[in-house]
Write a protein that holds these residues in place. Structure first.
Motif, PDB file in Angstrom:
ATOM      1  N   ASN A 108      81.757  64.503  -7.659  1.00 43.34           N
ATOM      2  CA  ASN A 108      83.176  64.695  -7.319  1.00 43.34           C
ATOM      3  C   ASN A 108      83.368  65.871  -6.361  1.00 43.34           C
ATOM      4  O   ASN A 108      84.191  66.762  -6.599  1.00 43.34           O
ATOM      5  CB  ASN A 108      84.010  64.927  -8.594  1.00 43.34           C
ATOM      6  N   SER A 109      82.620  65.845  -5.278  1.00 41.87           N
ATOM      7  CA  SER A 109      82.641  66.999  -4.387  1.00 41.87           C
ATOM      8  C   SER A 109      83.059  66.639  -2.973  1.00 41.87           C
ATOM      9  O   SER A 109      82.840  65.528  -2.494  1.00 41.87           O
ATOM     10  CB  SER A 109      81.270  67.686  -4.361  1.00 41.87           C
ATOM     11  N   LEU A 110      83.664  67.616  -2.334  1.00 40.28           N
ATOM     12  CA  LEU A 110      84.067  67.549  -0.931  1.00 40.28           C
ATOM     13  C   LEU A 110      83.339  68.664  -0.190  1.00 40.28           C
ATOM     14  O   LEU A 110      83.500  69.846  -0.523  1.00 40.28           O
ATOM     15  CB  LEU A 110      85.580  67.732  -0.798  1.00 40.28           C
ATOM     16  N   GLU A 111      82.541  68.305   0.794  1.00 38.17           N
ATOM     17  CA  GLU A 111      81.828  69.302   1.590  1.00 38.17           C
ATOM     18  C   GLU A 111      82.748  69.840   2.674  1.00 38.17           C
ATOM     19  O   GLU A 111      83.359  69.067   3.428  1.00 38.17           O
ATOM     20  CB  GLU A 111      80.582  68.679   2.216  1.00 38.17           C
ATOM     21  N   LEU A 112      82.857  71.165   2.757  1.00 39.56           N
ATOM     22  CA  LEU A 112      83.689  71.821   3.758  1.00 39.56           C
ATOM     23  C   LEU A 112      82.770  72.383   4.847  1.00 39.56           C
ATOM     24  O   LEU A 112      81.932  73.246   4.575  1.00 39.56           O
ATOM     25  CB  LEU A 112      84.506  72.948   3.131  1.00 39.56           C
ATOM     26  N   GLY A 113      82.943  71.896   6.062  1.00 39.37           N
ATOM     27  CA  GLY A 113      82.070  72.313   7.155  1.00 39.37           C
ATOM     28  C   GLY A 113      82.643  73.488   7.929  1.00 39.37           C
ATOM     29  O   GLY A 113      83.519  73.321   8.786  1.00 39.37           O
ATOM     30  N   TYR A 114      82.148  74.685   7.644  1.00 41.11           N
ATOM     31  CA  TYR A 114      82.611  75.908   8.315  1.00 41.11           C
ATOM     32  C   TYR A 114      81.632  76.337   9.397  1.00 41.11           C
ATOM     33  O   TYR A 114      80.415  76.196   9.237  1.00 41.11           O
ATOM     34  CB  TYR A 114      82.734  77.053   7.306  1.00 41.11           C
ATOM     35  N   PRO A 115      82.135  76.919  10.486  1.00 42.14           N
ATOM     36  CA  PRO A 115      81.228  77.489  11.495  1.00 42.14           C
ATOM     37  C   PRO A 115      80.541  78.726  10.951  1.00 42.14           C
ATOM     38  O   PRO A 115      81.126  79.473  10.157  1.00 42.14           O
ATOM     39  CB  PRO A 115      82.170  77.830  12.658  1.00 42.14           C
ATOM     40  N   PHE A 116      79.322  78.944  11.381  1.00 45.93           N
ATOM     41  CA  PHE A 116      78.553  80.082  10.888  1.00 45.93           C
ATOM     42  C   PHE A 116      78.809  81.353  11.691  1.00 45.93           C
ATOM     43  O   PHE A 116      78.227  82.395  11.379  1.00 45.93           O
ATOM     44  CB  PHE A 116      77.056  79.739  10.899  1.00 45.93           C
ATOM     45  N   ASP A 117      79.669  81.271  12.717  1.00 45.00           N
ATOM     46  CA  ASP A 117      80.010  82.499  13.446  1.00 45.00           C
ATOM     47  C   ASP A 117      81.280  83.142  12.909  1.00 45.00           C
ATOM     48  O   ASP A 117      81.761  84.146  13.443  1.00 45.00           O
ATOM     49  CB  ASP A 117      80.124  82.251  14.956  1.00 45.00           C
ATOM     50  N   GLY A 118      81.830  82.591  11.833  1.00 45.45           N
ATOM     51  CA  GLY A 118      82.868  83.271  11.072  1.00 45.45           C
ATOM     52  C   GLY A 118      84.279  83.146  11.603  1.00 45.45           C
ATOM     53  O   GLY A 118      84.566  82.446  12.574  1.00 45.45           O
ATOM     54  N   LYS A 119      85.195  83.851  10.901  1.00 38.91           N
ATOM     55  CA  LYS A 119      86.596  83.964  11.301  1.00 38.91           C
ATOM     56  C   LYS A 119      86.866  85.409  11.702  1.00 38.91           C
ATOM     57  O   LYS A 119      86.360  86.340  11.074  1.00 38.91           O
ATOM     58  CB  LYS A 119      87.530  83.558  10.156  1.00 38.91           C
ATOM     59  N   VAL A 120      87.690  85.588  12.723  1.00 40.41           N
ATOM     60  CA  VAL A 120      87.940  86.930  13.261  1.00 40.41           C
ATOM     61  C   VAL A 120      89.313  87.455  12.879  1.00 40.41           C
ATOM     62  O   VAL A 120      89.457  88.607  12.457  1.00 40.41           O
ATOM     63  CB  VAL A 120      87.796  86.931  14.802  1.00 40.41           C
ATOM     64  N   ASN A 121      90.338  86.615  13.014  1.00 47.39           N
ATOM     65  CA  ASN A 121      91.715  87.108  12.943  1.00 47.39           C
ATOM     66  C   ASN A 121      92.458  86.800  11.655  1.00 47.39           C
ATOM     67  O   ASN A 121      93.522  87.377  11.412  1.00 47.39           O
ATOM     68  CB  ASN A 121      92.529  86.519  14.108  1.00 47.39           C
ATOM     69  N   ASN A 122      91.943  85.908  10.843  1.00 46.18           N
ATOM     70  CA  ASN A 122      92.682  85.472   9.656  1.00 46.18           C
ATOM     71  C   ASN A 122      91.780  85.393   8.434  1.00 46.18           C
ATOM     72  O   ASN A 122      90.578  85.175   8.555  1.00 46.18           O
ATOM     73  CB  ASN A 122      93.306  84.097   9.914  1.00 46.18           C
ATOM     74  N   PRO A 123      92.367  85.537   7.244  1.00 47.41           N
ATOM     75  CA  PRO A 123      91.567  85.432   6.016  1.00 47.41           C
ATOM     76  C   PRO A 123      91.168  83.991   5.751  1.00 47.41           C
ATOM     77  O   PRO A 123      91.772  83.051   6.273  1.00 47.41           O
ATOM     78  CB  PRO A 123      92.536  85.931   4.934  1.00 47.41           C
ATOM     79  N   TYR A 124      90.152  83.811   4.937  1.00 45.31           N
ATOM     80  CA  TYR A 124      89.806  82.479   4.453  1.00 45.31           C
ATOM     81  C   TYR A 124      90.774  82.097   3.337  1.00 45.31           C
ATOM     82  O   TYR A 124      91.255  82.952   2.595  1.00 45.31           O
ATOM     83  CB  TYR A 124      88.383  82.462   3.907  1.00 45.31           C
ATOM     84  N   ILE A 125      91.010  80.794   3.236  1.00 39.47           N
ATOM     85  CA  ILE A 125      91.938  80.335   2.207  1.00 39.47           C
ATOM     86  C   ILE A 125      91.249  79.499   1.133  1.00 39.47           C
ATOM     87  O   ILE A 125      91.850  79.196   0.090  1.00 39.47           O
ATOM     88  CB  ILE A 125      93.099  79.543   2.845  1.00 39.47           C
ATOM     89  N   PHE A 126      89.969  79.171   1.316  1.00 38.82           N
ATOM     90  CA  PHE A 126      89.310  78.265   0.377  1.00 38.82           C
ATOM     91  C   PHE A 126      89.255  78.768  -1.068  1.00 38.82           C
ATOM     92  O   PHE A 126      89.323  77.943  -1.991  1.00 38.82           O
ATOM     93  CB  PHE A 126      87.906  77.870   0.862  1.00 38.82           C
ATOM     94  N   PRO A 127      89.159  80.086  -1.347  1.00 39.05           N
ATOM     95  CA  PRO A 127      89.180  80.491  -2.753  1.00 39.05           C
ATOM     96  C   PRO A 127      90.495  80.123  -3.450  1.00 39.05           C
ATOM     97  O   PRO A 127      90.490  79.741  -4.629  1.00 39.05           O
ATOM     98  CB  PRO A 127      88.984  82.015  -2.688  1.00 39.05           C
TER      99      PRO A 127
END
Length: 297
Positions: free
Chosen positions: A77-96
């Motif tokens: 029952n999983s959904l894979e989230l494909g994130y870039p490995f060079d990160g985010k610069v200007n905004n927080p992550y929302i996945f938590p």
């Protein structure tokens, strides 16, 4: 094949360059992952490949070669989230926060991280997942553990300092053997490339015009749902759901990103619910984003 022939194929200019076959692409990727060629040759190929530029056939060959190295740990029952490995610069992550919203739905989110790769210099998924507790339905996998061969190419890539074709194909290793996946995309022409590379690897595959190239929607954007080779485009506007979140255009620190996750504003929480509704739609738990949104209220 002699690896130099691959460098010659991508590094001799417009008249001399040629596209590589599926089998050639598998072979060259295997040689890079096995480190059976010098670092200088790997860097030379990656630069030339980017400039040629890459084809979908080449991407598919590289992905197939990579799959043989990935140590999978199935998560139901999983959904894979494909994130870039060079990160985010200007905004927080929302996945938590999205994981918390989805806890009762028993949908598991799959997150993959590693050391920073070129070229954005942002805060990575690994930075977040190793500096705060995650909800029980958020599964973090470190690439250094399940795909060490790819992780070990990071130093060469950082020394090169540029985006390469590996940035495109590394986001979805399917380490959890997920039936569903969603990844972020910057440019619309890449939608079809991703569809051709990944549509046959998942029960349902989606792309989203997400914040900083991530699968996180922060403002009005497009969602593409792929069923086999058919692609449906949907416009998603947070204002339609009464959300008035203003994304940042200024760089933030890791501590600031963590703080915004741990002490979220009301609008950020609503934005998390919208992203959760999108994910419910992608995994076919809701017939539409609107229905997913109503389910979460």
């Amino acid at each position: 094949m002699d690896f130099f022939k691959y460098i010659h194929a991508v590094g001799t200019g417009v008249k001399g360059n040629r596209d590589l076959s599926f089998d050639e692409s598998k072979d060259l990727m295997k040689q890079m992952l096995d480190r059976s060629v010098p670092n200088e040759q790997i860097a030379a190929f990656l630069l030339g490949w980017r400039l040629k530029p890459e084809t979908t056939t080449e991407f598919r060959g590289v992905v197939e070669a990579s799959e043989a190295y990935v140590k999978k740990s199935r998560v139901e029952n999983s959904l894979e989230l494909g994130y870039p490995f060079d990160g985010k610069v200007n905004n927080p992550y929302i996945f938590p926060l999205v994981a918390k919203v989805l806890e009762d739905s028993k949908l598991n989110l799959i997150l993959v991280g590693d050391k920073l790769t070129p070229a954005k210099g942002g805060i990575t998924v690994k930075d977040i997942c190793t500096n705060m507790p995650l909800n029980k339905n958020a599964y973090y996998f470190d690439r250094a553990e399940f795909f060490k061969e790819m992780s070990d190419l990071t130093e060469i890539r950082m020394n090169l300092g540029l985006r390469t074709g590996l940035n495109t194909i590394e986001k979805l290793p399917n380490v959890a053997d997920s039936e569903y996946a969603i990844t972020g995309v910057f440019h619309k022409p890449f939608v079809q490339k991703y569809v051709e590379i990944y549509s046959d690897k998942y029960k349902r595959f989606a792309l989203i015009q997400g914040n900083e190239g991530t699968p996180e929607l922060f403002s009005k954007g497009r969602l593409w749902i792929c069923n086999n080779k058919d692609v449906e485009e949907i416009i998603v506007d947070p204002e339609h759901y009464g959300i008035n979140y203003t994304k940042s255009w200024d760089a933030i620190t890791l501590q600031e990103s963590l703080q915004q996750i741990e002490d979220p504003s009301d609008e950020f929480i609503k934005l998390a619910k919208l992203n959760a509704a999108i994910y419910l739609f992608v995994v076919q738990r809701a017939s539409s984003i609107d229905e997913g949104w109503e389910m979460l209220q």
